[in-house]
Design a protein around this motif. Structure first.
Motif, PDB file in Angstrom:
ATOM      1  N   LYS A  79      44.414  54.431  69.631  1.00  0.00           N
ATOM      2  CA  LYS A  79      43.071  54.781  70.102  1.00  0.00           C
ATOM      3  C   LYS A  79      42.534  56.047  69.437  1.00  0.00           C
ATOM      4  CE  LYS A  79      41.638  53.744  74.222  1.00  0.00           C
ATOM      5  NZ  LYS A  79      41.410  53.550  75.661  1.00  0.00           N
ATOM      6  N   ALA A  80      43.383  56.758  68.703  1.00  0.00           N
ATOM      7  CA  ALA A  80      42.915  57.920  67.944  1.00  0.00           C
ATOM      8  C   ALA A  80      42.191  57.500  66.671  1.00  0.00           C
ATOM      9  CB  ALA A  80      44.098  58.817  67.592  1.00  0.00           C
ATOM     10  N   PHE A  81      42.342  56.235  66.270  1.00  0.00           N
ATOM     11  CA  PHE A  81      41.750  55.756  65.022  1.00  0.00           C
ATOM     12  C   PHE A  81      40.362  55.179  65.279  1.00  0.00           C
ATOM     13  CE2 PHE A  81      46.452  54.654  64.237  1.00  0.00           C
ATOM     14  CZ  PHE A  81      46.746  55.970  63.895  1.00  0.00           C
ATOM     15  N   GLU A  82      39.455  55.386  64.347  1.00  0.00           N
ATOM     16  CA  GLU A  82      38.057  55.006  64.524  1.00  0.00           C
ATOM     17  C   GLU A  82      37.851  53.497  64.583  1.00  0.00           C
ATOM     18  OE1 GLU A  82      35.371  56.749  65.067  1.00  0.00           O
ATOM     19  OE2 GLU A  82      36.333  58.718  65.017  1.00  0.00           O
ATOM     20  N   HIS A  83      38.729  52.722  63.978  1.00  0.00           N
ATOM     21  CA  HIS A  83      38.493  51.283  63.818  1.00  0.00           C
ATOM     22  C   HIS A  83      39.191  50.435  64.882  1.00  0.00           C
ATOM     23  CE1 HIS A  83      42.202  52.277  61.766  1.00  0.00           C
ATOM     24  NE2 HIS A  83      42.544  50.995  61.706  1.00  0.00           N
ATOM     25  N   THR A  84      39.666  51.041  65.953  1.00  0.00           N
ATOM     26  CA  THR A  84      40.368  50.292  66.993  1.00  0.00           C
ATOM     27  C   THR A  84      39.586  50.300  68.301  1.00  0.00           C
ATOM     28  OG1 THR A  84      41.654  52.191  67.768  1.00  0.00           O
ATOM     29  CG2 THR A  84      42.590  50.892  65.965  1.00  0.00           C
ATOM     30  N   ILE A  85      39.785  49.259  69.091  1.00  0.00           N
ATOM     31  CA  ILE A  85      39.171  49.176  70.420  1.00  0.00           C
ATOM     32  C   ILE A  85      40.142  48.473  71.355  1.00  0.00           C
ATOM     33  CG2 ILE A  85      37.993  46.993  69.907  1.00  0.00           C
ATOM     34  CD1 ILE A  85      35.683  48.062  71.714  1.00  0.00           C
ATOM     35  N   GLN A  86      40.210  48.935  72.589  1.00  0.00           N
ATOM     36  CA  GLN A  86      41.091  48.352  73.604  1.00  0.00           C
ATOM     37  C   GLN A  86      40.293  47.394  74.485  1.00  0.00           C
ATOM     38  OE1 GLN A  86      42.721  51.178  76.376  1.00  0.00           O
ATOM     39  NE2 GLN A  86      43.683  49.613  77.662  1.00  0.00           N
ATOM     40  N   ILE A  87      40.778  46.172  74.599  1.00  0.00           N
ATOM     41  CA  ILE A  87      40.162  45.158  75.452  1.00  0.00           C
ATOM     42  C   ILE A  87      41.230  44.601  76.382  1.00  0.00           C
ATOM     43  CG2 ILE A  87      39.094  42.857  75.498  1.00  0.00           C
ATOM     44  CD1 ILE A  87      37.623  43.529  72.959  1.00  0.00           C
ATOM     45  N   GLY A  88      40.901  44.425  77.638  1.00  0.00           N
ATOM     46  CA  GLY A  88      41.841  43.860  78.603  1.00  0.00           C
ATOM     47  C   GLY A  88      41.814  44.633  79.904  1.00  0.00           C
ATOM     48  N   ASP A  89      42.991  44.799  80.507  1.00  0.00           N
ATOM     49  CA  ASP A  89      43.127  45.521  81.767  1.00  0.00           C
ATOM     50  C   ASP A  89      43.663  46.924  81.496  1.00  0.00           C
ATOM     51  OD1 ASP A  89      43.112  46.040  84.463  1.00  0.00           O
ATOM     52  OD2 ASP A  89      44.578  44.497  85.010  1.00  0.00           O
ATOM     53  N   THR A  90      43.524  47.806  82.485  1.00  0.00           N
ATOM     54  CA  THR A  90      44.098  49.144  82.417  1.00  0.00           C
ATOM     55  C   THR A  90      45.621  49.035  82.350  1.00  0.00           C
ATOM     56  OG1 THR A  90      42.260  50.000  83.718  1.00  0.00           O
ATOM     57  CG2 THR A  90      44.235  51.360  83.594  1.00  0.00           C
ATOM     58  N   THR A  91      46.250  49.895  81.556  1.00  0.00           N
ATOM     59  CA  THR A  91      47.700  49.855  81.403  1.00  0.00           C
ATOM     60  C   THR A  91      48.403  50.463  82.626  1.00  0.00           C
ATOM     61  OG1 THR A  91      47.739  51.965  80.211  1.00  0.00           O
ATOM     62  CG2 THR A  91      47.488  49.943  78.899  1.00  0.00           C
ATOM     63  N   ALA A  92      49.732  50.442  82.617  1.00  0.00           N
ATOM     64  CA  ALA A  92      50.521  50.795  83.803  1.00  0.00           C
ATOM     65  C   ALA A  92      50.370  52.254  84.218  1.00  0.00           C
ATOM     66  CB  ALA A  92      51.994  50.479  83.560  1.00  0.00           C
ATOM     67  N   GLY A  93      50.183  53.159  83.258  1.00  0.00           N
ATOM     68  CA  GLY A  93      50.102  54.587  83.598  1.00  0.00           C
ATOM     69  C   GLY A  93      51.450  55.217  83.843  1.00  0.00           C
ATOM     70  N   ASP A  94      52.452  54.829  83.031  1.00  0.00           N
ATOM     71  CA  ASP A  94      53.808  55.383  83.151  1.00  0.00           C
ATOM     72  C   ASP A  94      54.290  55.765  81.758  1.00  0.00           C
ATOM     73  OD1 ASP A  94      54.053  54.919  85.977  1.00  0.00           O
ATOM     74  OD2 ASP A  94      54.310  52.809  85.519  1.00  0.00           O
ATOM     75  N   PHE A  95      54.107  57.033  81.384  1.00  0.00           N
ATOM     76  CA  PHE A  95      54.315  57.474  80.012  1.00  0.00           C
ATOM     77  C   PHE A  95      55.635  58.195  79.800  1.00  0.00           C
ATOM     78  CE2 PHE A  95      49.850  56.785  80.404  1.00  0.00           C
ATOM     79  CZ  PHE A  95      49.362  56.496  79.140  1.00  0.00           C
ATOM     80  N   SER A  96      56.211  58.755  80.820  1.00  0.00           N
ATOM     81  CA  SER A  96      57.305  59.713  80.685  1.00  0.00           C
ATOM     82  C   SER A  96      58.578  59.087  80.130  1.00  0.00           C
ATOM     83  CB  SER A  96      57.617  60.320  82.059  1.00  0.00           C
ATOM     84  OG  SER A  96      58.770  61.133  81.998  1.00  0.00           O
ATOM     85  N   THR A  97      59.415  59.951  79.535  1.00  0.00           N
ATOM     86  CA  THR A  97      60.798  59.583  79.258  1.00  0.00           C
ATOM     87  C   THR A  97      61.562  59.508  80.582  1.00  0.00           C
ATOM     88  OG1 THR A  97      60.788  60.564  77.063  1.00  0.00           O
ATOM     89  CG2 THR A  97      62.932  60.364  78.141  1.00  0.00           C
TER      90      THR A  97
END
Length: 344
Positions: free
Chosen positions: A258-276
């Motif tokens: 999502k940091a790149f200009e040519h990308t877009i996210q389509i779908g549902d919100t992700t889980a929200g669990d990033f940690s190690t």
């Protein structure tokens, strides 16, 4: 209750402290509760991020525990307590195949909202599976000059294989990159896959590991960047498909993309669990568990833990859609590519 006659030493990623359960540690429900609660209190990383009053939960659940409590009832108390964390990286295991994962209800439900058979049969001209990697395949959308990649985990052996895949897909006008049901894995794998699409080096997040007894004790921030690709990155439109089960290293991959200009996210919100996740932890009754030991923050200081990556275009399938042989998420991606870029 008998005493447990063994020594277990678990070393957390987050510190050099050791949790030792020695041969005179009492195996009782009350003692197991105290060890469990205190271990979370001293090492779990996301109390403040997720707005959890852990002391209040002690006051709620400790009075429910006594040494005459059945294992089934005690399991229910611990499960209910960690459910407040809403953190799929927090799990409890009884050693006999029974497990409980905090905040996993929506993640599990999403498994009925996608069908590999449907995608392969109805949407792809061909599919090539990559035998060296876990759940990695690619192909072409039927009757369109659009490539397709599916990646179900970030635990493969050779993420550099993405470069070979993109040589085959480079002439397509756009790409759909499907990470629905991605179970996570190694953040380094995620970063290497994303490098194939990199338009430059971008500051994407910081990482801090819990390293003290207070809830706000963390080590020094590590800054993470997207990887610069000095070869031939794919810079045409990329649609990334997500659902509620896109988790952990799958979400880290999305942070890069999502940091790149040519990308877009389509779908549902992700889980929200990033940690190690911590090493496995043990109780005197031989139950074991693990939890989140890091916090990951965006450049603006915001955490997406408990929130997830919100899509640029929201859409999700229902089980009825799948049963009707329709993947509305892919359909929306194709419509977007036409509406925005006249790519067909």
């Amino acid at each position: 209750m008998k005493n447990l006659l063994f020594i277990i030493v678990i070393i957390l990623f987050s510190s050099c402290n050791k949790l030792v359960l020695d041969n005179d540690e009492t195996d009782s429900q009350t003692n197991n509760f105290e060890i469990f609660w205190k271990d979370f209190d001293e090492h779990y990383a996301l109390f403040n991020v997720r707005n959890i009053d852990w002391n209040n939960l002690y006051d709620v659940y400790k009075p429910q525990v006594n040494d005459d409590l059945s294992d089934e009832a005690f399991w229910g108390i611990l499960s209910n307590m960690i459910e407040h964390l809403d953190d799929s990286h927090t799990s409890l295991f009884d050693g006999n195949g029974h497990a409980y994962r905090s905040g996993a209800t929506l993640n599990n439900q999403s498994g009925n909202e996608i069908s590999e058979r449907l995608i392969v049969t109805n949407y792809l001209d061909f599919v090539t599976r990559v035998p060296s990697e876990d759940n990695l395949a690619y192909g072409k959308i039927k009757n369109k000059n659009i490539g397709y990649i599916y990646l179900g985990t970030m635990d493969g052996e050779n993420p550099g294989i993405i470069d070979n895949i993109m040589i085959e897909l480079k002439d397509y006008d756009a790409l759909i990159f499907d990470i629905r049901q991605n179970t996570g894995g190694d953040d380094r794998y995620s970063a290497r896959i994303a490098k194939a699409f990199s338009d430059g080096k971008h500051f994407i997040y910081t990482v801090e590991t819990r390293n003290g007894l207070h809830h706000d004790d963390f080590d020094e921030k590590t800054i993470e960047y997207t990887h610069l690709n000095q070869d031939t990155p794919y810079l045409k439109p990329v649609i990334i498909l997500t659902d509620r089960a896109t988790i952990s290293a799958g979400e880290i991959f999305l942070s890069h993309m999502k940091a790149f200009e040519h990308t877009i996210q389509i779908g549902d919100t992700t889980a929200g669990d990033f940690s190690t996740v911590s090493n496995m932890r043990f109780l005197p009754n031989a139950w074991h568990y693990r939890y989140s030991i890091q916090k990951i923050l965006l450049p603006n200081g915001q955490s997406l833990d408990g929130i997830g990556h919100v899509p640029d275009v929201y859409i999700k399938n229902t089980e009825a859609d799948i049963n009707a042989s329709m993947d509305k998420v892919i359909e929306k991606a194709l419509l977007y590519l036409w509406d925005e870029f006249q790519i067909d």
